[in-house]
Write a protein that holds these residues in place. Structure first.
Motif, PDB file in Angstrom:
ATOM      1  N   ARG A  75      15.734   6.264   0.349  1.00 44.33           N
ATOM      2  CA  ARG A  75      15.564   6.394  -1.105  1.00 44.33           C
ATOM      3  C   ARG A  75      14.755   5.237  -1.668  1.00 44.33           C
ATOM      4  NH1 ARG A  75      21.379   7.410  -1.800  1.00 44.33           N
ATOM      5  NH2 ARG A  75      21.628   9.604  -1.315  1.00 44.33           N
ATOM      6  N   GLU A  76      15.113   4.009  -1.251  1.00 41.92           N
ATOM      7  CA  GLU A  76      14.383   2.823  -1.720  1.00 41.92           C
ATOM      8  C   GLU A  76      12.937   2.853  -1.218  1.00 41.92           C
ATOM      9  OE1 GLU A  76      13.892  -0.945  -3.664  1.00 41.92           O
ATOM     10  OE2 GLU A  76      15.139   0.817  -3.945  1.00 41.92           O
ATOM     11  N   PHE A  77      12.749   3.263  -0.003  1.00 40.75           N
ATOM     12  CA  PHE A  77      11.414   3.367   0.585  1.00 40.75           C
ATOM     13  C   PHE A  77      10.549   4.313  -0.244  1.00 40.75           C
ATOM     14  CE2 PHE A  77       8.138   4.781   3.409  1.00 40.75           C
ATOM     15  CZ  PHE A  77       7.906   3.721   4.267  1.00 40.75           C
ATOM     16  N   THR A  78      11.087   5.478  -0.563  1.00 44.20           N
ATOM     17  CA  THR A  78      10.358   6.476  -1.348  1.00 44.20           C
ATOM     18  C   THR A  78      10.035   5.949  -2.738  1.00 44.20           C
ATOM     19  OG1 THR A  78      11.466   8.229  -0.117  1.00 44.20           O
ATOM     20  CG2 THR A  78      10.439   8.848  -2.200  1.00 44.20           C
ATOM     21  N   ARG A  79      11.002   5.317  -3.362  1.00 47.69           N
ATOM     22  CA  ARG A  79      10.799   4.747  -4.698  1.00 47.69           C
ATOM     23  C   ARG A  79       9.694   3.692  -4.674  1.00 47.69           C
ATOM     24  NH1 ARG A  79      11.986   0.741  -7.885  1.00 47.69           N
ATOM     25  NH2 ARG A  79      13.139  -0.504  -6.389  1.00 47.69           N
ATOM     26  N   LYS A  80       9.737   2.820  -3.668  1.00 50.39           N
ATOM     27  CA  LYS A  80       8.728   1.761  -3.561  1.00 50.39           C
ATOM     28  C   LYS A  80       7.338   2.329  -3.278  1.00 50.39           C
ATOM     29  CE  LYS A  80      10.893  -2.211  -4.011  1.00 50.39           C
ATOM     30  NZ  LYS A  80      10.469  -3.258  -4.936  1.00 50.39           N
ATOM     31  N   CYS A  81       7.266   3.375  -2.467  1.00 58.98           N
ATOM     32  CA  CYS A  81       5.961   4.001  -2.203  1.00 58.98           C
ATOM     33  C   CYS A  81       5.337   4.495  -3.498  1.00 58.98           C
ATOM     34  CB  CYS A  81       6.113   5.180  -1.236  1.00 58.98           C
ATOM     35  SG  CYS A  81       6.360   4.699   0.467  1.00 58.98           S
ATOM     36  N   GLU A  82       6.111   5.198  -4.291  1.00 62.33           N
ATOM     37  CA  GLU A  82       5.599   5.705  -5.574  1.00 62.33           C
ATOM     38  C   GLU A  82       5.218   4.559  -6.503  1.00 62.33           C
ATOM     39  OE1 GLU A  82       4.831   8.760  -6.425  1.00 62.33           O
ATOM     40  OE2 GLU A  82       5.523   9.583  -4.518  1.00 62.33           O
ATOM     41  N   GLN A  83       6.048   3.525  -6.529  1.00 64.33           N
ATOM     42  CA  GLN A  83       5.773   2.369  -7.388  1.00 64.33           C
ATOM     43  C   GLN A  83       4.468   1.691  -6.982  1.00 64.33           C
ATOM     44  OE1 GLN A  83       8.789  -0.687  -7.144  1.00 64.33           O
ATOM     45  NE2 GLN A  83       7.461  -2.200  -8.064  1.00 64.33           N
ATOM     46  N   TYR A  84       4.307   1.406  -5.700  1.00 60.73           N
ATOM     47  CA  TYR A  84       3.100   0.714  -5.251  1.00 60.73           C
ATOM     48  C   TYR A  84       1.858   1.586  -5.386  1.00 60.73           C
ATOM     49  CZ  TYR A  84       5.857  -3.210  -3.631  1.00 60.73           C
ATOM     50  OH  TYR A  84       6.688  -4.292  -3.573  1.00 60.73           O
ATOM     51  N   TYR A  85       2.008   2.878  -5.181  1.00 56.94           N
ATOM     52  CA  TYR A  85       0.879   3.777  -5.397  1.00 56.94           C
ATOM     53  C   TYR A  85       0.379   3.634  -6.837  1.00 56.94           C
ATOM     54  CZ  TYR A  85      -1.582   8.061  -6.503  1.00 56.94           C
ATOM     55  OH  TYR A  85      -2.502   8.959  -6.970  1.00 56.94           O
ATOM     56  N   GLN A  86       1.299   3.654  -7.789  1.00 52.75           N
ATOM     57  CA  GLN A  86       0.927   3.526  -9.197  1.00 52.75           C
ATOM     58  C   GLN A  86       0.281   2.173  -9.485  1.00 52.75           C
ATOM     59  OE1 GLN A  86       1.016   5.927 -11.467  1.00 52.75           O
ATOM     60  NE2 GLN A  86       1.853   7.327  -9.961  1.00 52.75           N
ATOM     61  N   ALA A 120      -0.121  11.316   1.024  1.00 54.86           N
ATOM     62  CA  ALA A 120      -0.063  10.598   2.296  1.00 54.86           C
ATOM     63  C   ALA A 120       1.232  10.950   3.029  1.00 54.86           C
ATOM     64  CB  ALA A 120      -0.123   9.095   2.044  1.00 54.86           C
ATOM     65  N   GLN A 121       1.177  10.831   4.338  1.00 52.77           N
ATOM     66  CA  GLN A 121       2.346  11.045   5.187  1.00 52.77           C
ATOM     67  C   GLN A 121       2.772   9.692   5.746  1.00 52.77           C
ATOM     68  OE1 GLN A 121       3.794  14.127   6.245  1.00 52.77           O
ATOM     69  NE2 GLN A 121       2.599  15.050   4.596  1.00 52.77           N
ATOM     70  N   ILE A 177       4.384  -5.596   3.452  1.00 54.83           N
ATOM     71  CA  ILE A 177       3.719  -4.651   4.349  1.00 54.83           C
ATOM     72  C   ILE A 177       3.460  -3.305   3.682  1.00 54.83           C
ATOM     73  CG2 ILE A 177       3.977  -3.388   6.522  1.00 54.83           C
ATOM     74  CD1 ILE A 177       5.490  -5.993   7.467  1.00 54.83           C
ATOM     75  N   LEU A 178       4.431  -2.771   2.982  1.00 50.75           N
ATOM     76  CA  LEU A 178       4.264  -1.460   2.354  1.00 50.75           C
ATOM     77  C   LEU A 178       3.119  -1.449   1.332  1.00 50.75           C
ATOM     78  CD1 LEU A 178       5.182   1.462   2.171  1.00 50.75           C
ATOM     79  CD2 LEU A 178       6.870   0.731   0.471  1.00 50.75           C
ATOM     80  N   PRO A 179       3.068  -2.379   0.375  1.00 54.74           N
ATOM     81  CA  PRO A 179       1.931  -2.341  -0.557  1.00 54.74           C
ATOM     82  C   PRO A 179       0.592  -2.579   0.132  1.00 54.74           C
ATOM     83  CG  PRO A 179       3.272  -4.297  -0.946  1.00 54.74           C
ATOM     84  CD  PRO A 179       4.019  -3.438   0.023  1.00 54.74           C
ATOM     85  N   HIS A 180       0.589  -3.382   1.191  1.00 55.96           N
ATOM     86  CA  HIS A 180      -0.632  -3.642   1.950  1.00 55.96           C
ATOM     87  C   HIS A 180      -1.176  -2.337   2.543  1.00 55.96           C
ATOM     88  CE1 HIS A 180      -3.138  -6.337   4.564  1.00 55.96           C
ATOM     89  NE2 HIS A 180      -3.158  -5.227   5.296  1.00 55.96           N
ATOM     90  N   GLU A 181      -0.314  -1.589   3.210  1.00 60.53           N
ATOM     91  CA  GLU A 181      -0.741  -0.343   3.858  1.00 60.53           C
ATOM     92  C   GLU A 181      -1.118   0.725   2.831  1.00 60.53           C
ATOM     93  OE1 GLU A 181      -1.460  -0.347   6.995  1.00 60.53           O
ATOM     94  OE2 GLU A 181      -0.523  -2.288   7.354  1.00 60.53           O
ATOM     95  N   ILE A 182      -0.376   0.824   1.755  1.00 59.93           N
ATOM     96  CA  ILE A 182      -0.706   1.791   0.705  1.00 59.93           C
ATOM     97  C   ILE A 182      -2.062   1.458   0.088  1.00 59.93           C
ATOM     98  CG2 ILE A 182      -0.057   2.554  -1.622  1.00 59.93           C
ATOM     99  CD1 ILE A 182       2.849   2.595  -0.626  1.00 59.93           C
ATOM    100  N   THR A 183      -2.364   0.175  -0.059  1.00 52.41           N
ATOM    101  CA  THR A 183      -3.660  -0.226  -0.607  1.00 52.41           C
ATOM    102  C   THR A 183      -4.802   0.270   0.264  1.00 52.41           C
ATOM    103  OG1 THR A 183      -2.720  -2.169  -1.682  1.00 52.41           O
ATOM    104  CG2 THR A 183      -5.100  -2.174  -1.326  1.00 52.41           C
TER     105      THR A 183
END
Length: 140
Positions: free
Chosen positions: A12-23, A43-44, A88-94
């Motif tokens: 749940r936190e992972f999904t929330r953070k993905c959406e947050q960093y995408y924005q 993205a997958q 790491i997550l925001p880095h990869e999403i970027t």
């Protein structure tokens, strides 16, 4: 997609953070006016249960914590918490968002692409901006 042993709260936190960093990344790169990721074109992400599984099955070196396949819009990583959500997550999403903006065929210097990705890690954006402003001030 994730290993079934990973706690639901983490996912749940992972999904929330993905959406947050995408924005956040889309806003920083000026993409708010575009809707380039519809539901069907998102993205997958694959989260392995352990570092060993990730290294072996994704074919990544021991030092790697995550990897991105730009053309497939795919991130692979493994279950861990320390520093992942903030760095790491925001880095990869970027990487994905940047390439969505400019295209995967355009050749960029590695230092530029990695610099943009690092600048979007939590807490680093202002540091990179400050260095950039100082460099410009020195040039003039």
């Amino acid at each position: 997609n994730y290993h079934p042993a990973i706690p639901t709260q983490y996912i749940r936190e992972f999904t929330r953070k993905c959406e947050q960093y995408y924005q956040v990344v889309a806003e920083r790169l000026g993409l708010r006016r575009f809707d380039f990721w519809s539901w069907e074109n998102r993205a997958q992400i694959l989260i392995y249960g352990s570092r060993q599984d990730y290294n072996r099955e994704a074919g990544r070196p021991e030092w790697s914590a995550a990897s991105t396949q730009i053309r497939k819009k795919f991130i692979s990583t493994y279950y861990f918490e320390e520093g992942f959500f903030n760095s790491i997550l925001p880095h990869e999403i970027t990487h994905l968002v940047l390439r969505e903006l400019i295209g995967s065929q355009i050749r960029l210097p590695l230092w530029f692409e990695e610099g943009v990705a690092c600048a979007n890690e939590e807490g680093c954006y202002l540091k990179y901006l400050a260095f950039w402003i100082c460099d410009i001030a020195v040039m003039y």
